[in-house]
Design an enzyme around this catalytic site. Structure first.
Site, mmCIF file in Angstrom:
data_model
loop_
_atom_site.group_PDB
_atom_site.id
_atom_site.type_symbol
_atom_site.label_atom_id
_atom_site.label_comp_id
_atom_site.label_asym_id
_atom_site.label_seq_id
_atom_site.Cartn_x
_atom_site.Cartn_y
_atom_site.Cartn_z
ATOM 1 N N GLU B 29 -13.503 136.514 -0.651
ATOM 2 C CA GLU B 29 -14.072 137.460 0.311
ATOM 3 C C GLU B 29 -14.658 138.683 -0.393
ATOM 4 O O GLU B 29 -13.963 139.358 -1.147
ATOM 5 C CB GLU B 29 -12.988 137.906 1.299
ATOM 6 C CG GLU B 29 -12.565 136.787 2.232
ATOM 7 C CD GLU B 29 -11.250 137.059 2.965
ATOM 8 O OE1 GLU B 29 -10.842 138.230 3.053
ATOM 9 O OE2 GLU B 29 -10.640 136.086 3.439
ATOM 10 N N GLU B 60 -8.912 132.105 4.874
ATOM 11 C CA GLU B 60 -8.161 131.834 3.638
ATOM 12 C C GLU B 60 -7.643 130.405 3.554
ATOM 13 O O GLU B 60 -7.757 129.747 2.512
ATOM 14 C CB GLU B 60 -6.991 132.807 3.494
ATOM 15 C CG GLU B 60 -7.394 134.229 3.115
ATOM 16 C CD GLU B 60 -7.768 135.089 4.304
ATOM 17 O OE1 GLU B 60 -7.715 134.590 5.456
ATOM 18 O OE2 GLU B 60 -8.111 136.259 4.098
ATOM 19 N N PHE B 83 -5.138 140.127 -1.626
ATOM 20 C CA PHE B 83 -3.733 140.542 -1.681
ATOM 21 C C PHE B 83 -2.874 139.288 -1.602
ATOM 22 O O PHE B 83 -3.151 138.409 -0.777
ATOM 23 C CB PHE B 83 -3.375 141.453 -0.497
ATOM 24 C CG PHE B 83 -3.884 142.862 -0.627
ATOM 25 C CD1 PHE B 83 -3.047 143.899 -1.009
ATOM 26 C CD2 PHE B 83 -5.208 143.155 -0.348
ATOM 27 C CE1 PHE B 83 -3.518 145.199 -1.129
ATOM 28 C CE2 PHE B 83 -5.692 144.453 -0.460
ATOM 29 C CZ PHE B 83 -4.836 145.475 -0.855
ATOM 30 N N ASP B 85 -0.250 138.947 -0.267
ATOM 31 C CA ASP B 85 0.242 138.860 1.112
ATOM 32 C C ASP B 85 -0.616 137.890 1.939
ATOM 33 O O ASP B 85 -0.116 137.174 2.796
ATOM 34 C CB ASP B 85 0.214 140.238 1.767
ATOM 35 C CG ASP B 85 0.731 141.330 0.839
ATOM 36 O OD1 ASP B 85 1.771 141.905 1.125
ATOM 37 O OD2 ASP B 85 0.082 141.608 -0.200
ATOM 38 N N PHE B 86 -1.929 137.881 1.686
ATOM 39 C CA PHE B 86 -2.823 137.015 2.469
ATOM 40 C C PHE B 86 -2.770 135.568 1.976
ATOM 41 O O PHE B 86 -3.251 134.665 2.663
ATOM 42 C CB PHE B 86 -4.283 137.479 2.425
ATOM 43 C CG PHE B 86 -4.507 138.950 2.614
ATOM 44 C CD1 PHE B 86 -3.584 139.739 3.286
ATOM 45 C CD2 PHE B 86 -5.651 139.554 2.119
ATOM 46 C CE1 PHE B 86 -3.790 141.098 3.443
ATOM 47 C CE2 PHE B 86 -5.868 140.911 2.279
ATOM 48 C CZ PHE B 86 -4.938 141.684 2.933
ATOM 49 N N HIS B 129 0.785 144.746 2.516
ATOM 50 C CA HIS B 129 -0.172 144.875 1.410
ATOM 51 C C HIS B 129 0.531 145.308 0.117
ATOM 52 O O HIS B 129 -0.110 145.861 -0.779
ATOM 53 C CB HIS B 129 -1.250 145.916 1.735
ATOM 54 C CG HIS B 129 -2.269 145.485 2.745
ATOM 55 N ND1 HIS B 129 -1.981 145.363 4.088
ATOM 56 C CD2 HIS B 129 -3.578 145.159 2.623
ATOM 57 C CE1 HIS B 129 -3.082 144.988 4.728
ATOM 58 N NE2 HIS B 129 -4.065 144.856 3.865
HETATM 59 C C1 LIG Z 1 -5.895 137.585 6.309
HETATM 60 C C2 LIG Z 1 -6.587 138.746 5.717
HETATM 61 N N1 LIG Z 1 -7.647 138.540 4.905
HETATM 62 C C3 LIG Z 1 -8.293 139.596 4.369
HETATM 63 C C4 LIG Z 1 -7.901 140.867 4.636
HETATM 64 C C5 LIG Z 1 -8.639 142.043 4.015
HETATM 65 N N2 LIG Z 1 -9.414 142.718 5.042
HETATM 66 C C6 LIG Z 1 -8.945 143.795 5.701
HETATM 67 S S1 LIG Z 1 -9.954 144.294 6.924
HETATM 68 C C7 LIG Z 1 -11.060 143.068 6.567
HETATM 69 C C8 LIG Z 1 -12.307 142.926 7.363
HETATM 70 C C9 LIG Z 1 -12.014 142.606 8.752
HETATM 71 O O1 LIG Z 1 -13.192 142.429 9.425
HETATM 72 P P1 LIG Z 1 -13.202 142.372 10.991
HETATM 73 O O2 LIG Z 1 -12.230 141.356 11.466
HETATM 74 O O3 LIG Z 1 -14.604 142.235 11.407
HETATM 75 O O4 LIG Z 1 -12.586 143.774 11.414
HETATM 76 P P2 LIG Z 1 -13.250 145.231 11.307
HETATM 77 O O5 LIG Z 1 -12.797 145.800 10.007
HETATM 78 O O6 LIG Z 1 -14.704 145.083 11.398
HETATM 79 O O7 LIG Z 1 -12.676 146.014 12.437
HETATM 80 C C10 LIG Z 1 -10.625 142.293 5.504
HETATM 81 C C11 LIG Z 1 -11.349 141.160 4.923
HETATM 82 C C12 LIG Z 1 -6.781 141.033 5.469
HETATM 83 N N3 LIG Z 1 -6.307 142.270 5.760
HETATM 84 N N4 LIG Z 1 -6.152 139.980 6.010
#
Ligand SMILES: Cc1ncc(C[n+]2csc(CCOP(=O)(O)OP(=O)(O)O)c2C)c(N)n1
Ligand SMILES: [Mg+2]
Lengths: 320, 323
Positions: B29, B60, B83, B85-86, B129
């Site tokens: 990502e 993932e 992370f 965690d993910f 995290h």
């Molecule tokens: C399962 C997981 N993968 C990756 C992340 C890292 N991450 C945190 S916010 C985010 C983007 C999320 O995008 P969206 O669902 O569109 O939410 P927005 O931030 O736009 O509100 C990512 C990839 C995470 N927290 N959890």
């Protein structure tokens, strides 16, 4: 516009402005190192939390995201206790254990923000299953954004909610980005509500910056949910006013797009509705002053609150 | 020798391997144009293009499994999960698919993939995290597990991991990305399964890995001022583990302290202690000691977070208590 509508609009405007000012004040505190960790501002997306949640009953549940301060405030949480949680203080809703990404307040039916993208969708769906089992009329709203709608749990949950006719609203806050990934690069669909067709349920795509329209559009999904007809998928199109989190300048967001969305600011949209409903400039100024005062008090409360007790913490975890 | 940051050493390893072998590709990502949240893949997109530095949606479970599939047909994917965690979202694909494929196919197939991820506490990022989840992978036969502590080790071990024919889980630590260290200009590899004695000593053996190596070295300096010479073993690779290195050191010192950030229960420290007791009981002058993270989700508040992770003081105290 009748008087009831003007009242509703006044409340919506006040809540939306509270979210905006709260986020601005919290960002200021973050710059002073009083708030640590990740911080994902809700600025620009206020109309969604306000529009959806003002259509709910107080005992309807919400499940929030990493960008969750707006949902908490719209649900009527005490801004002092939300701010204290962001500060990691003992007086916060989660006693400083959770922080920005994990604000929850079960007393007001907010099952919480989530650090795992999509992590809240099964929890929300399960809560809806629980409501159905209990024969309750309570509805659950699952908030998440475009990025989360590409995670497998979204597909599995919406499908199950559909076959079990669960009382739930899936609200996609399509802010067009998952961190820096534009939605056009993560799905070929332009209206995310179209995904509803693959589950045999209704879908709506709405202007996510227009709280009043969102509020009005919630009537039918809520009716369906309460009478056992099942879920609805609702896409609200919006845009962040900045980067993904506080320390992301968002350089990848095209300037013209940002300017276009800022010109359609959810706070201004509500303000225009207020003016059209005959609410005077003086009355609007009074609301603004009230909001400023509330947010200042929240910051003061959080600043003056104690750190969580280390002794209590060690005792609490002794049995884990 | 050049001074390099840990994250830059990782990037150099990936770049060199991608130049060497066209079947190596990266997937994850925001790793493309943006270069990843910790900037490990920065500029790689420019050099290798979207076909070999692939941005994914937040999916993932699927893209980790896709990497395994591509590996089985002969490619060498490097997956980034931001992370650890993910990584939990992808555990079916890691544990039930990638780890077992070689064995279940009767040795016909191989899964030469690397799952790069990052863990650890220290930045007030709260319970989802900040985890140290290496024991989950350590427990699964069929996976290799690497957790380097220096830029030099990071580069040499990542290159070996990419060339390895088994799935390798490669866990970085968020507090290490900006640390600097010497890295040779010319190419080198570090074999998996070789520990590194980061400091020699005769009085006590400290066995550790990842970020805790830095804390053990600091503790060892403080102990030296008190006249206690600690040997610091950085395992670098947890699977396969360099048992010989641990046993030789314990034979010399007679005292064993194992230090890791992950919580104590079910941690790797317990396994190391058991191994030494089984193999070298009579070399030990004292029972082994484990200094590890508290058995708790990591709290958000910084003052509480600090309590959850072993400190230099904790390590010094543990050694002193051995007399
Ligand atoms: C399962 C997981 N993968 C990756 C992340 C890292 N991450 C945190 S916010 C985010 C983007 C999320 O995008 P969206 O669902 O569109 O939410 P927005 O931030 O736009 O509100 C990512 C990839 C995470 N927290 N959890
Ligand atoms: Mg989004």
């Amino acid at each position: 516009m009748n008087e009831a509508n003007a009242d509703l609009l006044r409340t919506m405007y006040q809540v939306a402005l509270t979210i905006r000012r709260f986020e601005e004040a919290a960002i200021g505190q973050y710059r002073l190192w009083n708030i640590r960790g990740y911080f994902h501002p809700y600025i620009g997306e206020e109309a969604i939390a306000v529009g959806v949640i003002s259509a709910l009953q107080p005992d309807d549940y919400i499940v929030s995201t990493h960008r969750g301060h707006g949902h908490a405030i719209a649900k009527g949480h005490d801004t002092r206790l939300v701010m204290a949680e962001l500060f990691g203080k003992a007086t916060g809703y989660c006693k400083g254990r959770g922080g920005s990404m994990h604000v929850s307040n079960l007393g007001q039916f907010n099952l919480g923000a989530n650090g795992i993208v999509g992590g809240g969708i099964p929890l929300a769906t399960g809560a809806a299953m629980g409501m159905k089992q209990k024969g309750s009329r309570q509805v659950v709203v699952s908030f998440f954004s475009d990025g989360a709608s590409n995670n497998g749990v979204f597909h599995e949950c919406v499908n199950m909610a559909a076959i079990y006719r669960l009382p739930i609203l899936y609200v996609i806050e399509n802010n067009h980005y998952a961190v820096s990934t534009p939605v056009e690069q993560s799905t070929l669909l332009r209206d995310l509500s179209k995904r509803s067709e693959s589950y045999g349920i209704p879908g709506l795509s709405l202007d996510g910056n227009d709280a009043l329209r969102i509020y009005q559009a919630m009537a039918e999904p809520l009716r369906r949910a309460r009478v056992g007809e099942g879920p609805t998928l609702i896409e609200c199109k919006t845009y962040r006013h900045g980067g993904h989190h506080i320390n992301d300048p968002g350089a990848y967001m095209p300037k013209e797009d940002l300017a276009r969305w800022k010109a359609h600011d959810p706070i201004d949209v509500l303000r225009d509705y207020l003016a059209a409903a005959g609410v005077t400039e003086a009355a609007i100024q009074t609301i603004k002053a009230r909001v400023e005062e509330e947010v200042a008090k929240a910051v003061e409360f959080a600043s003056q609150s104690p750190q969580p007790s280390e002794v209590d913490f060690l005792q609490e975890i002794a049995s884990l | 020798m050049a001074m390099l940051k840990y994250r830059d050493a990782l990037r150099l390893a990936i770049k060199e391997e991608m130049e060497r072998d066209p079947l190596v590709f990266c997937i994850g990502e925001g790793i493309g144009e943006r270069g990843g949240s910790y900037k490990v893949t920065d500029q790689l997109y420019k050099q290798f293009g979207p076909g070999r530095v692939i941005d994914t949606p937040i999916s993932e479970a699927s893209f980790v499994g896709m990497a395994a599939g591509a590996a089985i047909v002969g490619n060498r994917p490097i997956v980034e999960i931001l992370f650890v965690d993910f990584a939990c979202l992808a555990m079916d694909q890691v544990i039930n698919q990638a780890a077992k494929y070689h064995f279940m196919s009767g040795g016909q197939g191989f899964v030469p993939m690397v799952l790069r991820t990052q863990g650890g506490a220290g930045n007030s990022l709260a319970a989802q995290h900040s985890q140290s989840l290496e024991a989950l992978f350590y427990h699964i036969p069929g996976l290799k597990l690497v957790m380097p502590s220096t830029p030099y080790d990071a580069k040499g071990l990542l290159k070996s991991s990419i060339r390895d024919s088994d799935p390798v889980v490669f866990i970085e630590h968020k507090l290490l990305y900006m640390t600097e260290g010497e890295v040779p200009e010319q190419e080198y590899l570090i074999p998996l399964g070789k520990a590194d004695v980061k400091r020699e000593g005769t009085d006590v053996t400290l066995v550790t890995y990842s970020h805790m190596t830095l804390k053990c070295l600091e503790a060892a300096e403080r102990l030296a001022a008190e006249g206690v010479e600690a040997e610091v073993i950085d395992l670098r690779t947890l699977v396969p583990m360099d048992r010989d290195c641990i046993l030789a050191s314990v034979k010399k010192t007679g005292k064993l302290v194992i230090v890791h950030e992950a919580c104590k229960r079910g941690g790797i420290g317990g396994d190391i202690a058991a191994m030494v007791v089984e193999e070298a009981f009579f070399d030990l002058d004292r029972p082994p000691v484990r200094i590890a993270g508290k058995n708790t989700p990591i709290p958000f508040s910084l003052n509480l977070e600090k309590l959850c992770v072993p400190s230099v003081d904790d390590i010094v105290e543990a050694v002193r208590s051995l007399g």
